[in-house]
Motif scaffolding. Structure first.
Motif, PDB file in Angstrom:
ATOM      1  N   ARG A  66      -1.730  29.610   6.524  1.00 36.26           N
ATOM      2  CA  ARG A  66      -2.748  29.039   5.638  1.00 36.26           C
ATOM      3  C   ARG A  66      -3.954  29.953   5.431  1.00 36.26           C
ATOM      4  N   LEU A  67      -3.809  31.234   5.692  1.00 35.94           N
ATOM      5  CA  LEU A  67      -4.916  32.174   5.502  1.00 35.94           C
ATOM      6  C   LEU A  67      -5.512  32.058   4.104  1.00 35.94           C
ATOM      7  N   GLY A  68      -4.679  31.865   3.120  1.00 33.20           N
ATOM      8  CA  GLY A  68      -5.149  31.781   1.741  1.00 33.20           C
ATOM      9  C   GLY A  68      -5.938  30.522   1.439  1.00 33.20           C
ATOM     10  N   ASP A  69      -5.887  29.523   2.309  1.00 36.27           N
ATOM     11  CA  ASP A  69      -6.580  28.257   2.076  1.00 36.27           C
ATOM     12  C   ASP A  69      -8.021  28.250   2.576  1.00 36.27           C
ATOM     13  N   TYR A  70      -8.410  29.279   3.310  1.00 43.17           N
ATOM     14  CA  TYR A  70      -9.758  29.278   3.884  1.00 43.17           C
ATOM     15  C   TYR A  70     -10.814  29.331   2.792  1.00 43.17           C
ATOM     16  N   ASP A  71     -11.799  28.460   2.899  1.00 43.14           N
ATOM     17  CA  ASP A  71     -12.921  28.404   1.967  1.00 43.14           C
ATOM     18  C   ASP A  71     -14.204  28.637   2.756  1.00 43.14           C
ATOM     19  N   ARG A  72     -14.792  29.779   2.566  1.00 39.46           N
ATOM     20  CA  ARG A  72     -15.986  30.168   3.311  1.00 39.46           C
ATOM     21  C   ARG A  72     -17.142  29.195   3.111  1.00 39.46           C
ATOM     22  N   GLU A  73     -17.190  28.561   1.962  1.00 35.72           N
ATOM     23  CA  GLU A  73     -18.267  27.613   1.667  1.00 35.72           C
ATOM     24  C   GLU A  73     -18.182  26.357   2.535  1.00 35.72           C
ATOM     25  N   ARG A  74     -17.018  26.066   3.058  1.00 37.81           N
ATOM     26  CA  ARG A  74     -16.838  24.837   3.832  1.00 37.81           C
ATOM     27  C   ARG A  74     -17.105  25.029   5.323  1.00 37.81           C
ATOM     28  N   GLY A  75     -17.274  26.281   5.788  1.00 33.79           N
ATOM     29  CA  GLY A  75     -17.592  26.483   7.195  1.00 33.79           C
ATOM     30  C   GLY A  75     -17.068  27.797   7.740  1.00 33.79           C
ATOM     31  N   SER A  76     -17.202  27.930   9.056  1.00 32.30           N
ATOM     32  CA  SER A  76     -16.823  29.171   9.728  1.00 32.30           C
ATOM     33  C   SER A  76     -15.314  29.237   9.959  1.00 32.30           C
ATOM     34  N   VAL A  77     -14.824  30.448  10.165  1.00 34.27           N
ATOM     35  CA  VAL A  77     -13.410  30.653  10.484  1.00 34.27           C
ATOM     36  C   VAL A  77     -13.095  29.962  11.814  1.00 34.27           C
ATOM     37  N   ARG A  78     -13.988  30.093  12.772  1.00 32.53           N
ATOM     38  CA  ARG A  78     -13.776  29.475  14.098  1.00 32.53           C
ATOM     39  C   ARG A  78     -13.651  27.957  13.978  1.00 32.53           C
ATOM     40  N   GLY A  79     -14.545  27.333  13.231  1.00 32.66           N
ATOM     41  CA  GLY A  79     -14.475  25.887  13.031  1.00 32.66           C
ATOM     42  C   GLY A  79     -13.189  25.473  12.335  1.00 32.66           C
ATOM     43  N   TRP A  80     -12.788  26.255  11.332  1.00 35.97           N
ATOM     44  CA  TRP A  80     -11.553  25.973  10.596  1.00 35.97           C
ATOM     45  C   TRP A  80     -10.343  26.070  11.525  1.00 35.97           C
ATOM     46  N   LEU A  81     -10.324  27.118  12.352  1.00 36.55           N
ATOM     47  CA  LEU A  81      -9.220  27.309  13.291  1.00 36.55           C
ATOM     48  C   LEU A  81      -9.188  26.199  14.345  1.00 36.55           C
ATOM     49  N   LEU A  82     -10.356  25.782  14.833  1.00 37.23           N
ATOM     50  CA  LEU A  82     -10.395  24.703  15.826  1.00 37.23           C
ATOM     51  C   LEU A  82      -9.994  23.357  15.211  1.00 37.23           C
ATOM     52  N   THR A  83     -10.112  23.230  13.909  1.00 33.81           N
ATOM     53  CA  THR A  83      -9.587  22.038  13.248  1.00 33.81           C
ATOM     54  C   THR A  83      -8.067  22.012  13.366  1.00 33.81           C
ATOM     55  N   PHE A  84      -7.433  23.179  13.198  1.00 38.35           N
ATOM     56  CA  PHE A  84      -5.982  23.266  13.414  1.00 38.35           C
ATOM     57  C   PHE A  84      -5.641  22.883  14.851  1.00 38.35           C
ATOM     58  N   ALA A  85      -6.444  23.390  15.792  1.00 33.93           N
ATOM     59  CA  ALA A  85      -6.203  23.110  17.207  1.00 33.93           C
ATOM     60  C   ALA A  85      -6.341  21.617  17.493  1.00 33.93           C
ATOM     61  N   ARG A  86      -7.355  21.010  16.947  1.00 32.48           N
ATOM     62  CA  ARG A  86      -7.561  19.570  17.149  1.00 32.48           C
ATOM     63  C   ARG A  86      -6.383  18.774  16.605  1.00 32.48           C
ATOM     64  N   ASN A  87      -5.931  19.120  15.414  1.00 34.29           N
ATOM     65  CA  ASN A  87      -4.793  18.423  14.829  1.00 34.29           C
ATOM     66  C   ASN A  87      -3.519  18.625  15.648  1.00 34.29           C
ATOM     67  N   ALA A  88      -3.327  19.834  16.170  1.00 30.98           N
ATOM     68  CA  ALA A  88      -2.147  20.111  16.995  1.00 30.98           C
ATOM     69  C   ALA A  88      -2.184  19.275  18.277  1.00 30.98           C
ATOM     70  N   VAL A  89      -3.363  19.156  18.889  1.00 30.11           N
ATOM     71  CA  VAL A  89      -3.498  18.345  20.105  1.00 30.11           C
ATOM     72  C   VAL A  89      -3.228  16.875  19.801  1.00 30.11           C
ATOM     73  N   ILE A  90      -3.794  16.383  18.698  1.00 28.72           N
ATOM     74  CA  ILE A  90      -3.579  14.985  18.316  1.00 28.72           C
ATOM     75  C   ILE A  90      -2.094  14.718  18.112  1.00 28.72           C
ATOM     76  N   ASP A  91      -1.415  15.612  17.392  1.00 29.09           N
ATOM     77  CA  ASP A  91       0.022  15.439  17.165  1.00 29.09           C
ATOM     78  C   ASP A  91       0.796  15.465  18.482  1.00 29.09           C
ATOM     79  N   HIS A  92       0.424  16.387  19.357  1.00 25.44           N
ATOM     80  CA  HIS A  92       1.095  16.495  20.658  1.00 25.44           C
ATOM     81  C   HIS A  92       0.913  15.220  21.480  1.00 25.44           C
ATOM     82  N   LEU A  93      -0.320  14.744  21.558  1.00 23.88           N
ATOM     83  CA  LEU A  93      -0.594  13.540  22.345  1.00 23.88           C
ATOM     84  C   LEU A  93       0.076  12.316  21.729  1.00 23.88           C
ATOM     85  N   ARG A  94       0.111  12.279  20.431  1.00 21.41           N
ATOM     86  CA  ARG A  94       0.768  11.169  19.740  1.00 21.41           C
ATOM     87  C   ARG A  94       2.263  11.161  20.073  1.00 21.41           C
TER      88      ARG A  94
END
Length: 196
Positions: A66-94
Motif C-alpha cells: 500500500r505504499l502508493g496509498d500514503y497521503d502525507r496530508e493525513r499524517g506521519s508515515v509512522r502513524g500510518w504504519l502503526l495503524t496497520f499494526a493495530r489492525n493486524a493485532v485486532i484481527d489476530h486477537l479476533r
C-alpha cells in the motif's frame, strides 16, 4: 543521535516517496527505522513472541503493498504504519477469540530505592493497575498508546482515526479520573508520578 520527531517525520515521508518510485535502499532505511516501533507495538499486545514477529512481518507486507496509498496530508508515515499494526493485532486477537488488554503498568520503570521503597512502589503500582483494569477498553488503549508505545497525540489520532484535540481531551480526562480515584494515602504522590 536520534533526530527530533518533526525531522524524522519529514525524513520518513521523503524515503517513502523514493521507495514508492522503486528505490530499494529508501525502503530498507524506512524498514530499519520503523521496524522496532512496530515490533514493540505488536509485542505489547500479543503475548506469544512468534505471533508478534509474524504480525510485524505481515504489517510490513501490507505496508509494501500500500505504499502508493500514503497521503502525507493525513499524517506521519509512522502513524500510518502503526495503524496497520493495530489492525493486524485486532484481527489476530479476533481470530484467537482472546480479550487481551495492553499491560501498561509492566512497562513503567522502577526508581525505588531499597526494599521498603520497592514495596511501597509495588503497592502503589498495584493500586494503579487495579484502577487501569477497571477502565473501559478504549481508555486503556489510549493510555497504552500514549505511555507504553510513546506515541504523540497526533499519532494516536492517526492510529485511532480521531481528531488530535479529541485525543488530548480523552487522555487528559482519563488521567484526571485516575488521579481522583487513587487512594488518598501517604504513597499517593508516588502513584501519581507514574501518571505524569
Amino acid at each position: 543521535m536520534q533526530l527530533p520527531w518533526p525531522l524524522r517525520d519529514e525524513l520518513h515521508a521523503r524515503r517513502l516517496a523514493r521507495a514508492r518510485d522503486g528505490d530499494g535502499e529508501a525502503f530498507r532505511a524506512l524498514y530499519r527505522d520503523l521496524y522496532p516501533d512496530v515490533v514493540r507495538f505488536v509485542a505489547r499486545r500479543v503475548s506469544a513472541r512468534a505471533d508478534a514477529e509474524d504480525l510485524a512481518a505481515r504489517v510490513f507486507v501490507a505496508f509494501v503493498e500500500r505504499l502508493g496509498d500514503y497521503d502525507r496530508e493525513r499524517g506521519s508515515v509512522r502513524g500510518w504504519l502503526l495503524t496497520f499494526a493495530r489492525n493486524a493485532v485486532i484481527d489476530h486477537l479476533r481470530k484467537a477469540r482472546a480479550t487481551a488488554a495492553p499491560e501498561l503498568l509492566d512497562l513503567l520503570p522502577s526508581d525505588a530505592v531499597g526494599p521498603e521503597g520497592g514495596l511501597l512502589q509495588r503497592e502503589q503500582l498495584d493500586q494503579l493497575a487495579a484502577l487501569v483494569r477497571e477502565l473501559p477498553a478504549d481508555a486503556r488503549e489510549l493510555l497504552a498508546l500514549r505511555f507504553a508505545d510513546g506515541l504523540r497525540h497526533r499519532e494516536i489520532a492517526e492510529v485511532l482515526g480521531l481528531q488530535e484535540a479529541a485525543v488530548k481531551q480523552r487522555v487528559s480526562r482519563v488521567l484526571r479520573d485516575l488521579r481522583a480515584r487513587l487512594r488518598p494515602a501517604a504513597g499517593k504522590k508516588g502513584a501519581e508520578s507514574a501518571l505524569a
